[in-house]
Design a protein around this motif. Structure first.
Motif, PDB file in Angstrom:
ATOM      1  N   LEU A 164      24.864  -7.354  -3.955  1.00 31.74           N
ATOM      2  CA  LEU A 164      25.294  -8.225  -2.866  1.00 31.74           C
ATOM      3  C   LEU A 164      26.089  -7.399  -1.858  1.00 31.74           C
ATOM      4  O   LEU A 164      27.207  -6.964  -2.145  1.00 31.74           O
ATOM      5  N   PRO A 165      25.561  -7.156  -0.656  1.00 34.43           N
ATOM      6  CA  PRO A 165      26.203  -6.207   0.271  1.00 34.43           C
ATOM      7  C   PRO A 165      27.646  -6.551   0.629  1.00 34.43           C
ATOM      8  O   PRO A 165      28.505  -5.665   0.623  1.00 34.43           O
ATOM      9  N   ILE A 166      27.931  -7.814   0.935  1.00 35.20           N
ATOM     10  CA  ILE A 166      29.285  -8.153   1.374  1.00 35.20           C
ATOM     11  C   ILE A 166      30.297  -7.932   0.261  1.00 35.20           C
ATOM     12  O   ILE A 166      31.417  -7.484   0.501  1.00 35.20           O
ATOM     13  N   ALA A 167      29.909  -8.226  -0.985  1.00 34.45           N
ATOM     14  CA  ALA A 167      30.829  -8.032  -2.114  1.00 34.45           C
ATOM     15  C   ALA A 167      31.106  -6.548  -2.327  1.00 34.45           C
ATOM     16  O   ALA A 167      32.254  -6.136  -2.523  1.00 34.45           O
ATOM     17  N   LEU A 168      30.062  -5.731  -2.281  1.00 32.71           N
ATOM     18  CA  LEU A 168      30.234  -4.293  -2.461  1.00 32.71           C
ATOM     19  C   LEU A 168      31.106  -3.701  -1.347  1.00 32.71           C
ATOM     20  O   LEU A 168      31.973  -2.870  -1.590  1.00 32.71           O
ATOM     21  N   ARG A 169      30.868  -4.179  -0.115  1.00 30.35           N
ATOM     22  CA  ARG A 169      31.657  -3.680   1.018  1.00 30.35           C
ATOM     23  C   ARG A 169      33.124  -4.056   0.870  1.00 30.35           C
ATOM     24  O   ARG A 169      34.016  -3.215   1.040  1.00 30.35           O
ATOM     25  N   ARG A 170      33.391  -5.336   0.574  1.00 24.47           N
ATOM     26  CA  ARG A 170      34.781  -5.778   0.489  1.00 24.47           C
ATOM     27  C   ARG A 170      35.530  -5.068  -0.639  1.00 24.47           C
ATOM     28  O   ARG A 170      36.703  -4.695  -0.484  1.00 24.47           O
ATOM     29  N   LEU A 171      34.867  -4.872  -1.771  1.00 25.82           N
ATOM     30  CA  LEU A 171      35.525  -4.165  -2.873  1.00 25.82           C
ATOM     31  C   LEU A 171      35.864  -2.730  -2.458  1.00 25.82           C
ATOM     32  O   LEU A 171      36.920  -2.203  -2.810  1.00 25.82           O
ATOM     33  N   GLY A 172      34.970  -2.115  -1.687  1.00 22.01           N
ATOM     34  CA  GLY A 172      35.261  -0.775  -1.170  1.00 22.01           C
ATOM     35  C   GLY A 172      36.404  -0.766  -0.172  1.00 22.01           C
ATOM     36  O   GLY A 172      37.259   0.119  -0.194  1.00 22.01           O
ATOM     37  N   GLU A 173      36.426  -1.773   0.705  1.00 15.93           N
ATOM     38  CA  GLU A 173      37.498  -1.859   1.703  1.00 15.93           C
ATOM     39  C   GLU A 173      38.857  -2.040   1.036  1.00 15.93           C
ATOM     40  O   GLU A 173      39.856  -1.456   1.464  1.00 15.93           O
ATOM     41  N   ILE A 174      38.899  -2.855  -0.011  1.00 12.39           N
ATOM     42  CA  ILE A 174      40.169  -3.091  -0.710  1.00 12.39           C
ATOM     43  C   ILE A 174      40.688  -1.784  -1.317  1.00 12.39           C
ATOM     44  O   ILE A 174      41.875  -1.463  -1.221  1.00 12.39           O
ATOM     45  N   GLU A 175      39.790  -1.028  -1.921  1.00 12.23           N
ATOM     46  CA  GLU A 175      40.201   0.267  -2.486  1.00 12.23           C
ATOM     47  C   GLU A 175      40.648   1.215  -1.373  1.00 12.23           C
ATOM     48  O   GLU A 175      41.583   2.004  -1.550  1.00 12.23           O
ATOM     49  N   LEU A 176      40.000   1.126  -0.220  1.00 12.87           N
ATOM     50  CA  LEU A 176      40.373   1.960   0.917  1.00 12.87           C
ATOM     51  C   LEU A 176      41.759   1.586   1.434  1.00 12.87           C
ATOM     52  O   LEU A 176      42.575   2.458   1.753  1.00 12.87           O
ATOM     53  N   LEU A 189      29.349   3.515  -1.303  1.00 12.65           N
ATOM     54  CA  LEU A 189      28.022   4.108  -1.502  1.00 12.65           C
ATOM     55  C   LEU A 189      27.033   3.034  -1.920  1.00 12.65           C
ATOM     56  O   LEU A 189      25.906   2.961  -1.411  1.00 12.65           O
ATOM     57  N   LYS A 190      27.432   2.194  -2.854  1.00  9.36           N
ATOM     58  CA  LYS A 190      26.576   1.095  -3.282  1.00  9.36           C
ATOM     59  C   LYS A 190      26.288   0.146  -2.124  1.00  9.36           C
ATOM     60  O   LYS A 190      25.160  -0.323  -1.948  1.00  9.36           O
ATOM     61  N   ALA A 191      27.318  -0.135  -1.332  1.00 11.53           N
ATOM     62  CA  ALA A 191      27.143  -1.038  -0.187  1.00 11.53           C
ATOM     63  C   ALA A 191      26.171  -0.444   0.829  1.00 11.53           C
ATOM     64  O   ALA A 191      25.337  -1.155   1.401  1.00 11.53           O
ATOM     65  N   SER A 192      26.260   0.878   1.064  1.00 16.48           N
ATOM     66  CA  SER A 192      25.360   1.514   2.031  1.00 16.48           C
ATOM     67  C   SER A 192      23.923   1.525   1.534  1.00 16.48           C
ATOM     68  O   SER A 192      22.986   1.469   2.338  1.00 16.48           O
ATOM     69  N   ARG A 193      23.734   1.571   0.231  1.00 14.70           N
ATOM     70  CA  ARG A 193      22.374   1.500  -0.322  1.00 14.70           C
ATOM     71  C   ARG A 193      21.831   0.083  -0.251  1.00 14.70           C
ATOM     72  O   ARG A 193      20.641  -0.132  -0.010  1.00 14.70           O
ATOM     73  N   ALA A 194      22.718  -0.887  -0.465  1.00 14.85           N
ATOM     74  CA  ALA A 194      22.293  -2.281  -0.399  1.00 14.85           C
ATOM     75  C   ALA A 194      22.024  -2.718   1.037  1.00 14.85           C
ATOM     76  O   ALA A 194      21.192  -3.589   1.281  1.00 14.85           O
ATOM     77  N   ALA A 195      22.741  -2.121   1.999  1.00 11.55           N
ATOM     78  CA  ALA A 195      22.564  -2.464   3.423  1.00 11.55           C
ATOM     79  C   ALA A 195      22.491  -1.168   4.226  1.00 11.55           C
ATOM     80  O   ALA A 195      23.441  -0.796   4.917  1.00 11.55           O
ATOM     81  N   PRO A 196      21.374  -0.449   4.153  1.00 10.85           N
ATOM     82  CA  PRO A 196      21.282   0.891   4.757  1.00 10.85           C
ATOM     83  C   PRO A 196      21.389   0.905   6.280  1.00 10.85           C
ATOM     84  O   PRO A 196      21.623   1.960   6.863  1.00 10.85           O
ATOM     85  N   LYS A 197      21.223  -0.228   6.929  1.00  9.27           N
ATOM     86  CA  LYS A 197      21.296  -0.283   8.396  1.00  9.27           C
ATOM     87  C   LYS A 197      22.640  -0.809   8.896  1.00  9.27           C
ATOM     88  O   LYS A 197      22.807  -1.035  10.100  1.00  9.27           O
ATOM     89  N   ASP A 198      23.590  -1.002   8.010  1.00  9.17           N
ATOM     90  CA  ASP A 198      24.899  -1.533   8.395  1.00  9.17           C
ATOM     91  C   ASP A 198      25.798  -0.388   8.864  1.00  9.17           C
ATOM     92  O   ASP A 198      26.282   0.411   8.059  1.00  9.17           O
ATOM     93  N   ALA A 199      26.041  -0.333  10.174  1.00  6.73           N
ATOM     94  CA  ALA A 199      26.833   0.761  10.744  1.00  6.73           C
ATOM     95  C   ALA A 199      28.281   0.721  10.283  1.00  6.73           C
ATOM     96  O   ALA A 199      28.896   1.767  10.042  1.00  6.73           O
ATOM     97  N   GLU A 200      28.852  -0.475  10.156  1.00 10.15           N
ATOM     98  CA  GLU A 200      30.256  -0.580   9.759  1.00 10.15           C
ATOM     99  C   GLU A 200      30.471  -0.061   8.343  1.00 10.15           C
ATOM    100  O   GLU A 200      31.486   0.580   8.060  1.00 10.15           O
ATOM    101  N   VAL A 201      29.530  -0.347   7.454  1.00 12.61           N
ATOM    102  CA  VAL A 201      29.642   0.158   6.077  1.00 12.61           C
ATOM    103  C   VAL A 201      29.613   1.681   6.071  1.00 12.61           C
ATOM    104  O   VAL A 201      30.386   2.327   5.354  1.00 12.61           O
ATOM    105  N   ARG A 202      28.755   2.269   6.909  1.00  9.47           N
ATOM    106  CA  ARG A 202      28.692   3.740   6.982  1.00  9.47           C
ATOM    107  C   ARG A 202      30.003   4.306   7.507  1.00  9.47           C
ATOM    108  O   ARG A 202      30.474   5.350   7.048  1.00  9.47           O
ATOM    109  N   GLY A 203      30.592   3.626   8.484  1.00 12.26           N
ATOM    110  CA  GLY A 203      31.883   4.079   8.997  1.00 12.26           C
ATOM    111  C   GLY A 203      32.967   4.019   7.940  1.00 12.26           C
ATOM    112  O   GLY A 203      33.790   4.936   7.812  1.00 12.26           O
ATOM    113  N   LEU A 204      32.975   2.934   7.168  1.00 10.93           N
ATOM    114  CA  LEU A 204      33.950   2.801   6.082  1.00 10.93           C
ATOM    115  C   LEU A 204      33.736   3.875   5.024  1.00 10.93           C
ATOM    116  O   LEU A 204      34.701   4.437   4.479  1.00 10.93           O
ATOM    117  N   LEU A 205      32.475   4.175   4.742  1.00 12.39           N
ATOM    118  CA  LEU A 205      32.170   5.239   3.780  1.00 12.39           C
ATOM    119  C   LEU A 205      32.688   6.577   4.292  1.00 12.39           C
ATOM    120  O   LEU A 205      33.234   7.383   3.522  1.00 12.39           O
TER     121      LEU A 205
END
Length: 427
Positions: A164-176, A189-205
């Motif tokens: 689930l992209p939003i869950a993976l992203r939020r869990l990463g943001e919290i750790e960040l 990394l998991k979030a970027s694989r689940a949503a490879p076209k999401d620019a914000e996730v790549r920026g967070l990564l």
């Protein structure tokens, strides 16, 4: 990289069912890097089935998809089994029927079949409806900065929907947010694989890699984010992030490239806060405290509660000549006392105790009748366990304000009862 093992690799989950006695369902987690064929999955199932009292053998059964198609024994599991799907142990047919069925399975993988795709779409829609209340609750907790609660809910969601992209992203943001680089990288990394076209996730990564001390990976993530970002404003933000990453990169030539990029962006719009902040941080790194203070003193007026602005302002004040530069930019005057006290609070919050004492000292000199400034100076000096230094402002305040009273007790009366400061033993 010491990423937690559970986050290093993607995998899919599915079940293998036997509907004959004893009925049995085997949960399987299959790594995306696992290239073994269906016959290996069958052996895995038979071993688990035998442990439950089942007496079947590979000669008696075959594995089939939910629509009854036999899975070719030599086909890779990844090619013919869906993530979240179901596989069934069926009686093995004989002769040409078995050959034709297996051939069809190998040529028409579950992931490419139109009926399966339609079923998958319907299943995804149904799952979304089931998850909607939990997603709403998690988003509400996030919006209210209830990150502990949000983490719990998103953590539960990925046990049901591991990609689930939003869950993976939020869990990463919290750790960040918590500056825990390794788990942040893992989740994002998991979030970027689940949503490879999401620019914000790549920026967070990219931010997570930078925090982890991996400049090369950070640069790559920011470059991909820039490529994916749409819109002028978003593009500028992505360019700033890339420029900052390059400037902080210790590899030869990177700092110069990053500095040139940030300077170019700032020249395009001298009022852009994102570019100003990154440029000011670069000034701190280069020990250009005069320019850094000019930038952050200007920014703090409009962003007095912004954590990153406060942090960078504190760093500028704590630079070797930070307080000297501040005196030139903010000289003592009746109107500057409040600003100095505010800056003392900012720098104290970031462990700049000696700088905070100096700034409160200036505020007290300007306004010797301010009990608030004097008390803050006392309490800040106490943080250094320098009790004599903490007492001096108390004595000075009483001497400067003899008629100030609480009820019938004046500062003069209180001061007369105190021993001479010089006569006190070392504290």
């Amino acid at each position: 990289r010491p990423t937690p093992p559970a986050l290093e690799r993607d995998s899919m989950r599915f079940y293998v069912h036997s509907e004959e006695e004893p009925s049995f369902a085997l949960p399987v987690q299959w790594d995306d890097a696992d290239t073994r064929p269906v016959e290996a999955l069958l052996q895995l199932f038979l071993a688990a089935y035998a442990a439950k009292g089942g007496k079947r053998s590979a000669a008696q059964i075959a594995l089939s998809s939910s629509d009854g198609r036999l899975l070719a024994p030599k086909a890779r599991v990844l090619a013919v089994v869906e993530d979240g799907g179901d596989v069934f142990a069926a009686v093995r047919p004989s002769g040409a029927a078995a050959s034709a069925s297996a051939s069809a399975s190998a040529k028409a993988p579950a992931r490419s079949a139109a009926p399966a795709a339609d079923a998958k779409g319907a299943e995804a829609e149904a799952l979304q409806k089931v998850l909607a209340p939990y997603l709403d609750a998690a988003q509400k907790a996030w919006d209210n900065r209830g990150y502990r609660q949000a983490k719990e809910i998103y953590g539960e969601l990925i046990t049901v929907h591991p990609k689930l992209p939003i869950a993976l992203r939020r869990l990463g943001e919290i750790e960040l947010f918590c500056e825990r680089a390794d788990p942040a990288v893992g989740w994002l990394l998991k979030a970027s694989r689940a949503a490879p076209k999401d620019a914000e996730v790549r920026g967070l990564l990219g931010e997570a890699y930078a925090l982890q001390g991996e400049p090369e990976e950070a640069q790559e993530a920011f470059e991909i984010a820039l490529e994916l970002t749409k819109g002028k404003k978003g593009k500028k933000k992505a360019r700033v992030a890339l420029g900052r990453a390059l400037f902080m990169d210790p590899r030869p030539g990177k700092r110069a490239a990053g500095g040139q990029m940030l300077t170019s962006i700032l020249h395009e719009d001298m009022e852009d806060d994102v570019a100003l902040q990154a440029y000011g941080e670069a000034c701190i790194e280069l020990n250009q405290s005069e320019d850094a203070l000019k930038i952050f003193l200007r920014m703090i007026v409009a962003k007095s509660t912004d954590k990153q602005t406060r942090k960078l302002l504190a760093r500028a004040l704590m630079s070797p000549d930070g307080l000297t530069q501040l005196e030139e930019q903010l000289p003592d005057s009746t109107g500057s006392a409040a600003a100095l006290a505010f800056l003392a609070t900012v720098v104290k919050d970031h462990s700049g105790i000696s700088q905070s004492i100096a700034l409160y000292g200036r505020a007290v000199r300007i306004c010797p009748d301010s009990a608030s400034y004097a008390l803050n100076l006392v309490h800040t000096a106490e943080l250094r366990f320098d009790h004599a230094a903490a007492l001096r402002p108390l004595y000075a305040f009483c001497a400067a304000n003899p008629s100030l009273a609480v009820g019938d007790l004046t500062c003069a009366t209180f001061a007369a009862a105190l021993p001479d400061l010089a006569s006190l033993p070392s504290l």
